[in-house]
Design an enzyme around this catalytic site. Structure first.
Site, PDB file in Angstrom:
ATOM      1  N   LYS A 165       1.350   2.102  -1.534  1.00 51.57           N
ATOM      2  CA  LYS A 165       0.298   1.998  -2.564  1.00 51.57           C
ATOM      3  C   LYS A 165       0.043   0.557  -2.962  1.00 51.57           C
ATOM      4  O   LYS A 165       0.849  -0.332  -2.730  1.00 51.57           O
ATOM      5  CB  LYS A 165       0.638   2.904  -3.751  1.00 51.57           C
ATOM      6  N   ARG A 177       7.533  11.087  -1.089  1.00 50.15           N
ATOM      7  CA  ARG A 177       6.421  11.397  -0.168  1.00 50.15           C
ATOM      8  C   ARG A 177       6.027  10.098   0.508  1.00 50.15           C
ATOM      9  O   ARG A 177       5.581   9.163  -0.161  1.00 50.15           O
ATOM     10  CB  ARG A 177       5.266  11.984  -0.976  1.00 50.15           C
TER      11      ARG A 177
HETATM   12  N1  PMM Z   1      -0.621  10.172  -3.396  1.00 47.30           N
HETATM   13  C1  PMM Z   1      -1.643  10.310  -2.531  1.00 47.30           C
HETATM   14  C2  PMM Z   1      -2.018  11.571  -2.049  1.00 47.30           C
HETATM   15  N2  PMM Z   1      -1.331  12.675  -2.437  1.00 47.30           N
HETATM   16  N3  PMM Z   1       0.409  13.673  -3.651  1.00 47.30           N
HETATM   17  C3  PMM Z   1       1.424  13.570  -4.521  1.00 47.30           C
HETATM   18  N4  PMM Z   1       2.089  14.674  -4.904  1.00 47.30           N
HETATM   19  N5  PMM Z   1       1.814  12.377  -5.028  1.00 47.30           N
HETATM   20  C4  PMM Z   1       1.181  11.211  -4.701  1.00 47.30           C
HETATM   21  O1  PMM Z   1       1.573  10.150  -5.211  1.00 47.30           O
HETATM   22  C5  PMM Z   1       0.074  11.283  -3.789  1.00 47.30           C
HETATM   23  C6  PMM Z   1      -0.288  12.557  -3.280  1.00 47.30           C
HETATM   24  C7  PMM Z   1      -2.392   9.108  -2.068  1.00 47.30           C
HETATM   25  O2  PMM Z   1      -1.799   8.547  -0.926  1.00 47.30           O
HETATM   26  P1  PMM Z   1      -2.280   8.867   0.597  1.00 47.30           P
HETATM   27  O3  PMM Z   1      -3.788   8.784   0.606  1.00 47.30           O
HETATM   28  O4  PMM Z   1      -1.676   7.840   1.458  1.00 47.30           O
HETATM   29  O5  PMM Z   1      -1.817  10.212   0.992  1.00 47.30           O
END
Ligand code: PMM
Length: 293
Positions: free
Chosen positions: A215, A254
């Protein structure tokens, strides 16, 4: 492990089946490639996979439910059909219903049920796990809603309200995982505060998942001459966050780069195990080779 050994933090590998996610958009849009990527992360030690068909990066516009479903369904079928534990990153109850039918075991709703008011009822009916994140609005408005007095207190309070909504719909406490929602209506300072005080979300014994992977706040931390590090150069910092969170006992992290976080979690678990008084990790005896073990 002995009875006093801590439970290892789980590693959730990210499978973004999107053209526009901030760090890997377009890489896994082809279902066969997405499935192969998921398999690769399982080989690297991922405990579960999170499949998403709609980008939530700042400024992203929403896609139609049918498009989202078309992207994720073959990937969920493929991976769940091979026995993988699959979660689906969706804010839509209609999409959630289809992917649960296709073998997904968990719904990861970054809006915590705010984007689609049918979500709590669906989760109650299906009895699956649900990840409830702190959220204050869709990608087009979340930037302007990143204002807090005491971010930890406000996130905890707003998440508690979402938990009440799910419990009120008949969801059991054991189904719920809480997530501070790093980057969702939060600037870097807010993210660091939430990481520093992650225990605030663990007080009521809910499982907690943290998603810091690649991030922007990590890119800002690693900036050279004011230029943020590119997303793929943030994996070392991501693994460091995974180690710190695992040390604090969060349930899961994650991540995009599974291998780094699997090692990070191993390190944290070895330290926690040693602290619990049950001896070191796998190499606690002297090898006799002159190497430091
Ligand atoms: N961040 C993203 C997408 N989904 N889900 C959860 N539970 N927590 C998060 O911090 C989160 C998420 C954004 O990141 P990405 O686009 O790389 O998936």
């Amino acid at each position: 492990m002995s009875a006093v050994d801590p439970v290892a933090t789980r590693v959730m590998g990210i499978v973004n089946v999107t053209p526009d996610s901030f760090s890997d958009g377009g890489q896994w849009l082809d279902p066969e490639l997405a499935i192969a990527h998921g398999r690769h992360m399982l080989d690297q030690g991922a405990d579960m996979l999170d499949v998403g068909g709609e980008s939530t990066r700042p400024g992203a516009t929403r896609v139609e439910a049918a498009v989202e479903l078309d992207r994720v369904l073959p990937v969920v079928r493929g991976l769940a059909g091979e026995g993988a534990e699959v979660s689906v990153d969706t804010m839509r109850a209609s999409v959630a219903a289809h992917v649960l039918d296709a073998g997904a075991r968990c719904i990861n709703d970054v809006s915590g049920g705010l984007a689609d008011r049918d979500m709590p009822r669906l989760i109650a009916e299906r009895g699956c796990d649900v990840i409830i994140s702190h959220w204050r609005g869709h990608s087009d408005v979340m930037g302007q809603r990143a204002t807090y007095g005491d971010v930890v207190a406000e996130v905890s309070r707003e998440l508690a309200a979402r938990v009440d909504a799910f419990l009120g719909a008949g969801v059991r406490r054991e189904q719920i995982v809480l997530d501070p929602g790093l980057g969702f209506a939060k600037n870097g300072q807010a993210n660091w505060q939430l990481l520093a005080h992650v225990e605030a979300l663990m007080t009521a014994n809910f499982r907690v998942l943290v998603g810091a992977s690649r991030k922007r706040f990590l890119g800002e931390l690693l900036a050279h001459d004011g230029v943020p590090a590119l997303p793929t150069y943030r994996d070392g910092a991501t693994a460091a966050v995974s180690a710190l969170m695992a040390e604090r006992g969060v349930w899961a992290v994650r991540v995009h780069d599974v291998a780094g976080s699997v090692d990070a979690v191993r390190v944290a678990t070895a330290v926690r195990t040693a602290r619990a008084g049950s001896g070191g990790g796998t190499n606690s005896s002297r090898s006799g080779t002159g190497e430091l073990t």
